[in-house]
Design a protein around this motif. Structure first.
Motif, mmCIF file in Angstrom:
data_model
loop_
_atom_site.group_PDB
_atom_site.id
_atom_site.type_symbol
_atom_site.label_atom_id
_atom_site.label_comp_id
_atom_site.label_asym_id
_atom_site.label_seq_id
_atom_site.Cartn_x
_atom_site.Cartn_y
_atom_site.Cartn_z
ATOM 1 N N VAL A 5 39.723 -4.112 -2.357
ATOM 2 C CA VAL A 5 39.212 -5.293 -1.673
ATOM 3 C C VAL A 5 39.703 -6.499 -2.461
ATOM 4 C CG1 VAL A 5 37.136 -6.563 -0.989
ATOM 5 C CG2 VAL A 5 37.181 -4.054 -0.844
ATOM 6 N N ALA A 6 40.396 -7.394 -1.783
ATOM 7 C CA ALA A 6 40.908 -8.604 -2.434
ATOM 8 C C ALA A 6 40.123 -9.806 -1.922
ATOM 9 C CB ALA A 6 42.394 -8.776 -2.146
ATOM 10 N N LEU A 7 39.489 -10.510 -2.843
ATOM 11 C CA LEU A 7 38.787 -11.747 -2.534
ATOM 12 C C LEU A 7 39.777 -12.877 -2.778
ATOM 13 C CD1 LEU A 7 35.505 -10.877 -4.446
ATOM 14 C CD2 LEU A 7 36.021 -10.478 -2.022
ATOM 15 N N ALA A 31 54.730 -7.230 4.235
ATOM 16 C CA ALA A 31 55.168 -7.088 2.839
ATOM 17 C C ALA A 31 54.455 -5.922 2.166
ATOM 18 C CB ALA A 31 54.919 -8.382 2.070
ATOM 19 N N VAL A 32 53.169 -5.780 2.420
ATOM 20 C CA VAL A 32 52.392 -4.685 1.850
ATOM 21 C C VAL A 32 52.941 -3.346 2.336
ATOM 22 C CG1 VAL A 32 50.107 -3.588 1.998
ATOM 23 C CG2 VAL A 32 50.281 -6.000 1.469
ATOM 24 N N GLN A 33 53.248 -3.289 3.617
ATOM 25 C CA GLN A 33 53.791 -2.055 4.193
ATOM 26 C C GLN A 33 55.134 -1.695 3.553
ATOM 27 O OE1 GLN A 33 53.765 -2.147 8.437
ATOM 28 N NE2 GLN A 33 54.203 0.029 8.619
ATOM 29 N N ASN A 34 55.961 -2.696 3.299
ATOM 30 C CA ASN A 34 57.254 -2.462 2.651
ATOM 31 C C ASN A 34 57.101 -1.896 1.246
ATOM 32 O OD1 ASN A 34 58.670 -3.316 4.896
ATOM 33 N ND2 ASN A 34 58.873 -5.416 4.146
ATOM 34 N N LEU A 35 55.964 -2.152 0.619
ATOM 35 C CA LEU A 35 55.693 -1.643 -0.725
ATOM 36 C C LEU A 35 55.065 -0.241 -0.700
ATOM 37 C CD1 LEU A 35 54.314 -4.897 -2.358
ATOM 38 C CD2 LEU A 35 56.483 -3.768 -2.890
ATOM 39 N N GLY A 36 54.761 0.258 0.488
ATOM 40 C CA GLY A 36 54.154 1.577 0.593
ATOM 41 C C GLY A 36 52.640 1.548 0.683
ATOM 42 N N ALA A 37 52.072 0.386 0.951
ATOM 43 C CA ALA A 37 50.630 0.238 1.097
ATOM 44 C C ALA A 37 50.338 -0.175 2.540
ATOM 45 C CB ALA A 37 50.109 -0.801 0.108
ATOM 46 N N ARG A 38 49.066 -0.446 2.829
ATOM 47 C CA ARG A 38 48.693 -0.826 4.184
ATOM 48 C C ARG A 38 47.564 -1.850 4.147
ATOM 49 N NH1 ARG A 38 46.061 2.562 8.876
ATOM 50 N NH2 ARG A 38 44.905 3.461 7.155
ATOM 51 N N LEU A 39 47.731 -2.932 4.891
ATOM 52 C CA LEU A 39 46.672 -3.929 5.052
ATOM 53 C C LEU A 39 45.743 -3.409 6.139
ATOM 54 C CD1 LEU A 39 45.427 -6.710 4.448
ATOM 55 C CD2 LEU A 39 46.990 -7.668 6.166
ATOM 56 N N LEU A 40 44.537 -2.989 5.753
ATOM 57 C CA LEU A 40 43.591 -2.426 6.717
ATOM 58 C C LEU A 40 42.903 -3.513 7.523
ATOM 59 C CD1 LEU A 40 41.903 0.367 4.572
ATOM 60 C CD2 LEU A 40 43.789 0.587 6.202
ATOM 61 N N ALA A 53 40.584 -9.442 2.087
ATOM 62 C CA ALA A 53 41.572 -8.482 2.587
ATOM 63 C C ALA A 53 41.229 -7.107 2.052
ATOM 64 C CB ALA A 53 42.974 -8.878 2.145
ATOM 65 N N VAL A 54 41.398 -6.100 2.894
ATOM 66 C CA VAL A 54 41.186 -4.718 2.484
ATOM 67 C C VAL A 54 42.542 -4.022 2.583
ATOM 68 C CG1 VAL A 54 39.927 -2.578 2.904
ATOM 69 C CG2 VAL A 54 38.813 -4.787 3.332
ATOM 70 N N VAL A 55 42.985 -3.496 1.434
ATOM 71 C CA VAL A 55 44.315 -2.893 1.324
ATOM 72 C C VAL A 55 44.168 -1.455 0.856
ATOM 73 C CG1 VAL A 55 46.517 -3.014 0.073
ATOM 74 C CG2 VAL A 55 45.359 -5.121 0.785
ATOM 75 N N GLU A 56 44.947 -0.584 1.453
ATOM 76 C CA GLU A 56 45.026 0.806 1.022
ATOM 77 C C GLU A 56 46.378 0.975 0.335
ATOM 78 O OE1 GLU A 56 43.156 4.279 3.589
ATOM 79 O OE2 GLU A 56 45.248 3.884 4.120
ATOM 80 N N ALA A 57 46.374 1.541 -0.862
ATOM 81 C CA ALA A 57 47.613 1.725 -1.621
ATOM 82 C C ALA A 57 47.576 3.075 -2.321
ATOM 83 C CB ALA A 57 47.788 0.602 -2.640
ATOM 84 N N PRO A 58 48.741 3.680 -2.533
ATOM 85 C CA PRO A 58 48.762 4.997 -3.159
ATOM 86 C C PRO A 58 48.331 4.994 -4.622
ATOM 87 C CG PRO A 58 50.996 4.204 -2.830
ATOM 88 C CD PRO A 58 50.082 3.238 -2.147
ATOM 89 N N ASP A 59 48.422 3.840 -5.273
ATOM 90 C CA ASP A 59 48.067 3.771 -6.694
ATOM 91 C C ASP A 59 47.845 2.311 -7.091
ATOM 92 O OD1 ASP A 59 50.726 2.638 -7.223
ATOM 93 O OD2 ASP A 59 51.453 4.688 -6.991
#
Length: 98
Positions: A5-7, A31-40, A53-59
């Motif tokens: 969670v990004a404030l 941009a997040v998707q290009n890095l292998g993450a996802r903006l939920l 913002a809520v982001v899902e990332a592998p690490d």
């Protein structure tokens, strides 16, 4: 995949460019998707933070890279929190209680 969670708080530049905020959010999602993450999700808020913002990332490295990319544009500053879903919290409790 871990959730973050990004404030977000607008900088002076971000406030001056408030009319572009929706387009900037779409650009961030790509941009997040290009890095292998996802903006939920992203939400504009009233209070001490301007967006959440809520982001899902592998690490953590990928999540950090995504938020550094966002902060580097200069429109926001972020505070990022690692969030745990119900299943993850259950495992944490199981470890804590032995």
């Amino acid at each position: 995949m871990p959730t973050y969670v990004a404030l977000l708080s607008w900088t002076d530049q971000g406030v001056r460019n408030y009319k572009d905020t929706v387009e900037r959010a779409e650009t961030f999602g790509s941009a997040v998707q290009n890095l292998g993450a996802r903006l939920l999700s992203i939400h504009w808020t009233v209070g001490p933070y301007d967006l959440v913002a809520v982001v899902e990332a592998p690490d953590e490295e990928t999540a950090t890279a995504a938020l550094l990319h966002l902060d580097g544009v200069g429109n926001v500053r972020s505070t990022t929190l690692r969030a745990f879903d119900r299943e993850e919290m259950g495992r944490i409790i199981a470890k804590a209680t032995g």
